[in-house]
Design a protein around this motif. Sequence first.
Motif: not given
Length: 431
Positions: A87-104, A56-64
């Motif tokens: 190095q350390g602990a990071y919270e990684v999140e996938l932006d579900e709004s950038t997933l193609p329609e019908g994919v979860a 899947l192309e164009g899916v956004k991932i963030t790390a904080n």
Amino acid sequence: MLAAVAAMFAALLLAAPAASATTATSDASPSATSPASGADYRDRISGVIKNEGTPLEGVKITANGNGYEGEAVTGANGSWSIGVPQQGAYEVELDESTLPEGVALAEGQQNPRTVTFANTTNITTLFLLGEGIVLQEESFGSLLLERAVAGLSFGLLLALSAVGLSLIFGTTGLTNFAHGEMVTLGAVLAFAFASLGMPLWAALPLAVVGGAAFGYVQDAGIWKPLRRRGTGLVPMMIVSIGLAVAVRYTVLFFFGGGTQQLPGSQSPILELGPVSIPRNTLVSLIVSLAVILVVALLLLRTRIGKATRAVADNPALAAASGIDVDRVIRLVWVIGGALAAMGGILWAYYRPGVSFNMGQQILLLIFAGVTLGGLGTVFGALVGSVLVGLFVEISTLWLEADLKYVGALVIMILVLLVRPQGLLGRRERIG
């Protein structure tokens, strides 16, 4: 001779590309390495996003985390990578709004999730997609078995270096703090030979030979002259600390401060019944066990092995019996250097990665194995190292990954409070 060998090592290190580049990652497209993704940072969080095998192309991932925020967008092959400054602990999140329609996301996926670095420069985290996919948790028994196999592999890897250190201590009484740099040198030489275009089957044995040569040069150029001068063990130990620092930063100067990968460092996962194990880990286990068995047979069945044990037991009596003590000690340094170099190569594959301070990172664990088993006893070093490796890996079932090495050292201290001579050491009266 000392200058010639040093010049050879320096030439090899100069021939290898400097490790200022980061650890190799997947071939993400430019969109996955935008400025916001921290492309200049060595430590990275990465993964691949696929739906039913289709990238899947164009899916956004963030790390904080740790005051830093980075993001990446998957490329055409579904891969993404985010560099982080420390190095350390990071919270990684996938932006579900950038997933193609019908994919979860698959049921049970954590989003966001926390990832923590533990003795690696690259963490891979996967987000599973698709309806009807339900994550199945592994049973505690299977997890325990997998950790035990990994611990056995890690313990035997430590034992390779610990046996050499124990041989050196047993025959000379020297606590060699430069042993960690002997471990590093094996991996660095393997990388240097591979960088020159040598095939792996030639580069790795030559690196082990280089480690043996370094052991020979150490004894010929430093330790034998100090022994002849009657230098005490404490001053010699301080010399070993200085040597460790000098070698470490010489390697840093020529090799660089980054982490490089040996050829074949990314290995597939093998399914052996209920156990899932990386192929490199399995190979490391088999090679370590075979080499340790050969060393044990040499010590028990050969004349030089019996001479080595005699020198370790009583050097003066061994010399009076006609044994060339200096020759035995020189051979012990050569064997110790070769075993340390082999341990460094396997550690680079287990970790994975080659860095200038990799030997320093496991030096305390090597000392823990030697001390736990009994100073100066080869089989004690083997037993102690295996116990340390098992505890380090199995403890991750309950401890945070960053605390697993601390737990191993605490266990060592507790055992020594009860049995100061170690598990297989002899009780001796001092003074």
